[in-house]
Design an enzyme around this catalytic site. Structure first.
Site, PDB file in Angstrom:
ATOM      1  N   ARG A  13       0.823  -1.222   0.000  1.00  0.00           N
ATOM      2  CA  ARG A  13       0.000   0.000   0.000  1.00  0.00           C
ATOM      3  C   ARG A  13       0.858   1.274   0.000  1.00  0.00           C
ATOM      4  O   ARG A  13       0.545   2.263   0.656  1.00  0.00           O
ATOM      5  CB  ARG A  13      -0.965  -0.021   1.186  1.00  0.00           C
ATOM      6  CG  ARG A  13      -2.124  -0.992   0.980  1.00  0.00           C
ATOM      7  CD  ARG A  13      -3.087  -0.983   2.152  1.00  0.00           C
ATOM      8  NE  ARG A  13      -2.467  -1.501   3.358  1.00  0.00           N
ATOM      9  CZ  ARG A  13      -2.837  -1.192   4.595  1.00  0.00           C
ATOM     10  NH1 ARG A  13      -3.842  -0.385   4.785  1.00  0.00           N
ATOM     11  NH2 ARG A  13      -2.208  -1.705   5.626  1.00  0.00           N
TER      12      ARG A  13
ATOM     13  N   GLU B 183     -25.957  -3.276  -2.276  1.00  0.00           N
ATOM     14  CA  GLU B 183     -24.674  -3.282  -2.981  1.00  0.00           C
ATOM     15  C   GLU B 183     -24.561  -4.261  -4.145  1.00  0.00           C
ATOM     16  O   GLU B 183     -24.006  -3.943  -5.177  1.00  0.00           O
ATOM     17  CB  GLU B 183     -23.578  -3.585  -1.974  1.00  0.00           C
ATOM     18  CG  GLU B 183     -22.247  -3.153  -2.421  1.00  0.00           C
ATOM     19  CD  GLU B 183     -21.426  -2.657  -1.244  1.00  0.00           C
ATOM     20  OE1 GLU B 183     -20.445  -3.313  -0.926  1.00  0.00           O
ATOM     21  OE2 GLU B 183     -21.792  -1.633  -0.639  1.00  0.00           O
TER      22      GLU B 183
ATOM     23  N   CYS C 225     -27.535   1.645   4.879  1.00  0.00           N
ATOM     24  CA  CYS C 225     -26.734   2.855   4.736  1.00  0.00           C
ATOM     25  C   CYS C 225     -27.164   3.720   3.576  1.00  0.00           C
ATOM     26  O   CYS C 225     -27.432   4.883   3.739  1.00  0.00           O
ATOM     27  CB  CYS C 225     -25.271   2.517   4.607  1.00  0.00           C
ATOM     28  SG  CYS C 225     -24.565   2.128   6.190  1.00  0.00           S
TER      29      CYS C 225
ATOM     30  N   HIS D  15     -21.725  11.949   8.745  1.00  0.00           N
ATOM     31  CA  HIS D  15     -20.433  11.903   8.055  1.00  0.00           C
ATOM     32  C   HIS D  15     -19.662  13.205   8.204  1.00  0.00           C
ATOM     33  O   HIS D  15     -18.557  13.338   7.700  1.00  0.00           O
ATOM     34  CB  HIS D  15     -20.644  11.566   6.577  1.00  0.00           C
ATOM     35  CG  HIS D  15     -21.417  10.291   6.392  1.00  0.00           C
ATOM     36  ND1 HIS D  15     -22.794  10.250   6.415  1.00  0.00           N
ATOM     37  CD2 HIS D  15     -21.015   9.016   6.227  1.00  0.00           C
ATOM     38  CE1 HIS D  15     -23.200   9.003   6.263  1.00  0.00           C
ATOM     39  NE2 HIS D  15     -22.141   8.238   6.148  1.00  0.00           N
TER      40      HIS D  15
HETATM   41  N1  GLN Z   1     -24.793  -0.612  13.838  1.00  0.00           N
HETATM   42  C1  GLN Z   1     -23.731  -0.106  13.027  1.00  0.00           C
HETATM   43  C2  GLN Z   1     -23.151   1.155  13.652  1.00  0.00           C
HETATM   44  O1  GLN Z   1     -23.859   1.891  14.239  1.00  0.00           O
HETATM   45  C3  GLN Z   1     -24.176   0.187  11.626  1.00  0.00           C
HETATM   46  C4  GLN Z   1     -23.029   0.637  10.762  1.00  0.00           C
HETATM   47  C5  GLN Z   1     -23.379   0.874   9.333  1.00  0.00           C
HETATM   48  O2  GLN Z   1     -24.517   0.959   8.961  1.00  0.00           O
HETATM   49  N2  GLN Z   1     -22.391   0.973   8.482  1.00  0.00           N
HETATM   50  O3  GLN Z   1     -21.986   1.428  13.529  1.00  0.00           O
HETATM   51 ZN    ZN Z   2     -25.303   2.955   8.124  1.00  0.00          ZN
END
Ligand code: GLN
Ligand code: ZN
Length: 756
Positions: free
Chosen positions: A18, A605, A644, A695
């Site tokens: 990497r 996905e 997500c 985020h």
């Molecule tokens: N339960 C997980 C968290 O809260 C969900 C993470 C995710 O959706 N990527 O981190």
């Molecule tokens: Zn999530």
């Protein structure tokens, strides 16, 4: 059998250790110069070319390297760079990085371009942004430079480009103009580039058009034809040969047109392309090379030569054997560098693996038909790599429809659960994880290296859980979580606790930019031999009278973020994982956990790229796998799930059919567009569309959240709405998290007052 030619679409480019990641990070911190970063990049390219040369690959690509992403490179190649980045007035490379991950400094403050998943992989590309003032014209020499660099090292390469059709199809248009308005200029730019490459000595160019594996409309077909009827002729005029490369599926919608366009070579995927063989059998142009993608570029297992040879034999019924080139199904970017970097796994295991460098050898062995190599390969497949676990197979065989159907109906359960939990209107909760501070990570690391004992490790986590619960109670959240301090990753954590997965040391695969992931490998039948999360959840529930959610990852997400087996179906693997997680669900329930969340963050996905394949190839087993996990719980146990990406507008019905009681999902970044889809579909599951974006460290104000909630209430019946952030909080700091959740609870309270 005579020796065939071989071809590679793309090679890993992060560096075997990497190096590109580490050098880029140093460059961003100002610790190394641009020249030093360029030197690392050149070494990585050289390494790949030399490996391919040593393996005797006939068609070695150049321009497959990228500092961040090949689609972003194409934006720069074609001059489709938004003005705000150019106006920063920084160096070319820094302008590029500004578009890739934003710029904040003395020259200005601009956000990055958005990023999206690259087809059905876990790689992400930077979405090109085009507006009415964009002028497409050849704007970079990168392909020529890389071609020359390889040539100087004595290696003749095939410059490879992302095709104009795919580029324009993936771009976002911020104006009245669309793809059609830019095609002619893009063709002109590529012709100019072809001229330069021919002058430099190139014999071929290869153009990748993976977007042909999506559904192709009549209008899109016309655009493709317009681009290539012009480009192919003009490239030929420059004395260059042109190959069209496709991957990630078959090109059934446009095959007829593709074979009539006069390409000198056509690359077709025989691994993911379920219709590819049928298409080729329907006719293939004489004298055209067929780059036959038969070695899987996405998975890490050794190719079964006998099976691959059988595909070649079928192909050769319709294509002149001399014109068949042995290739990979897609770029090798999606697999790690080499099995030789694995020191911990036994040789008996490693002999079944084939990463990028081993796949090069497979290509040449398949092409040569070398008897010894074939014999040796055969020995890997004559006995099963692993034997079935009888108890697992029996459990799967014993499944009946009842195992997939939760009773009573959701509406009935709803009454029972309302009575039991007596939650207020607009119940508040979080997605699961709380900030993973340095000390939380240090505790896990110290336990892993043996610096601290198991008891010390547990004691620390229990202290964190107790604090986390006290915090949530103080703030006034209705449904509590334990905080997930014991997990680094939602898939790896379960992978290490369930039998059947194995883990590599260095099998990194690029996910976005220079960020990599190291997916677990599904090695044999999956089986849960001990409780996984029960102890943590039970401890957490003891700290409070409010319900604490048990927190699990669902079978589809675990499978989608792993390297799956190739000797049994994905459906079978999903069912095995589902049974393991089901055992955990039932044990949590038995131990007094009343609400259980089963995350399916990555369900969307691996949705097939063509709509007509969605159900048959995927949803028909993925949705039942989720139902299998929870169908047997008691009516009063409330099942939550979390996703997500909210890009599931067109599969809303399927999401509802997962039959969870509550779903939370990311919505704040997508303008709550999904709400319309939920509304239209009369979505039954209670929903918590994330009310703020986790985020970013920004703290949303109470007003802002109330506003968002009003928008949600325009579309979702009031009694169905939950209030929560849009994902787990683990990447956030503690201060902003506390402030944000306080505002979230205040907003929910304000709404409750409004409806009284
Ligand atoms: N339960 C997980 C968290 O809260 C969900 C993470 C995710 O959706 N990527 O981190
Ligand atoms: Zn999530």
């Amino acid at each position: 059998m005579t020796t065939k030619k071989t071809s590679v679409i793309g090679f890993p480019r992060i560096g075997k250790a990497r190096e590109l990641k580490f050098a880029s990070e140093k460059f961003f911190k100002g610790e190394v110069s641009e020249a030093e970063l360029q030197k690392v990049a050149a070494e990585i390219r050289q390494y790949g070319w030399q490996k391919q040369k040593a393996a005797g690959i006939s068609f070695i690509p150049s321009n497959d390297f990228s500092f961040y992403d090949n689609v972003l490179d194409t934006s720069f190649l074609l001059g489709a760079v938004p003005a705000r980045y150019k106006e920063l007035g920084v160096s070319a490379l820094e302008t590029y990085f500004a578009a890739a991950h934003g710029y904040q400094g003395e020259k200005g403050d601009v956000k990055a371009l958005p990023m999206k998943k690259w087809f059905n992989t876990n790689y992400h590309y930077i979405v090109p942004e085009i507006d009415d003032s964009t002028v497409i014209a050849l704007s970079s020499d990168k392909p020529v430079q890389e071609y020359n660099e390889a040539k100087a090292a004595g290696i003749q390469t095939v410059p490879s480009l992302i095709g104009i059709y795919t580029f324009l199809r993936l771009a976002r248009y911020n104006g009245k103009k669309n793809a059609k308005d830019f095609a002619a200029d893009a063709v002109k730019a590529y012709v100019e580039l072809a001229d330069k490459l021919a002058a430099a000595g190139a014999a071929w160019i290869s153009i990748a058009e993976p977007a042909l594996v999506f559904d192709v409309s009549a209008e899109e077909k016309a655009l493709f034809n317009e681009i290539y009827s012009s480009l192919v002729k003009q490239v030929h005029g420059k004395n260059l040969k042109i190959a069209l490369q496709t991957y990630f599926g078959d090109i059934r919608d446009i095959y007829k047109e593709v074979i009539a366009l006069g390409f000198d070579g056509i690359g077709i995927d025989f691994v993911e392309g379920i219709k590819s063989l049928e298409l080729v059998k329907s006719g293939f142009p004489k004298g055209t090379l067929l780059f036959a993608g038969i070695v899987n570029g996405k998975n890490i297992w050794r190719a079964d030569y006998e099976k691959k040879n059988a595909i070649l034999a079928e192909i050769e019924k319709s294509v002149d054997a001399a014109n068949v080139v042995v290739g990979t199904s897609c770029s090798l970017l999606h697999v790690p560098y080499t099995v030789t970097a694995e020191q911990k796994l036994p040789a008996d295991t490693l002999k079944h693996f084939s990463f990028a460098e081993e796949k090069l050898v497979e290509l040449s062995e398949l092409a040569s038909g070398d008897q010894n190599a074939f014999e040796k390969n055969k020995s890997l497949f004559t006995v099963a790599r692993v034997s079935a676990t009888p108890s697992v197979r029996a459990a799967i065989d014993a499944l009946t429809e009842d195992d997939f159907v939760r009773l009573p109906s959701r509406a009935e359960r709803r009454k029972i659960q309302a009575d039991k939990f007596k939650l207020p209107a607009f119940p508040t909760t979080t997605i699961g994880s709380f900030p993973q501070t340095a000390e939380v990570r240090a505790n896990r690391a110290a336990f892993k290296t043996g610096e601290i004992s198991y008891d010390q490790y547990v004691a620390f986590n229990q202290k964190k859980i107790a604090e986390c619960i006290a915090l949530q109670e103080n703030i006034g959240l209705d449904v509590i979580v334990h905080g997930e301090f014991e997990r680094n990753d939602m898939v790896e954590y379960f992978g290490t606790q369930i039998d059947g997965f194995i883990f590599t040391q260095n099998a990194w695969v690029q996910s976005y930019g220079t960020r990599c992931v190291k997916p677990p490998v599904v090695w044999r039948d999956i089986h849960r031999s001990k409780p996984i999360t029960v102890e943590w959840s039970v401890f957490a529930q003891k700290q409070t009278n409010k319900p604490v959610k048990g927190m699990l990852t669902g079978p589809v997400t675990i499978l989608n973020w792993s390297f799956p087996r190739e000797d049994i179906s994905l459906k079978a693997q999903a069912q095995q994982i589902a049974l393991a997680i089901r055992d955990e669900v039932l044990e949590l329930e038995k131990n007094g956990i009343k609400i259980i969340q089963i995350d399916e963050a990555a369900l969307r996905e691996k949705l097939p790229l063509r709509k007509s394949d969605w159900h048959k190839e995927y949803l028909d087993w993925a949705i039942p796998a989720f139902r299998l996990v929870h169908a047997n719980v008691k009516p009063e146990t409330q099942i939550h799930t979390h996703m997500c990406y909210s890009e599931f507008n067109d599969i809303v019905k399927d999401i509802d059919a997962m039959d969870a009681d509550v779903i939370t999902f990311e919505a704040s970044r997508s303008d709550l567009k999904l709400l319309d889809a939920l509304n239209e579909a009369h979505f039954e599951t209670q929903v918590g569309p994330g009310v703020y974006d986790i985020h970013s460290p920004r703290v949303p104000s109470v007003d802002e959240i109330v506003n968002t909630l009003h928008k949600i209430l325009d579309k979702v019946p009031q009694e169905n709405v939950w209030v929560n952030p849009d994902c787990g909080l683990k990447t956030r700091g503690e201060t902003e998290t506390t402030a944000s959740i306080k505002n979230l609870v205040a907003a929910a309270k304000q709404l409750r007052a409004e409806i009284k």
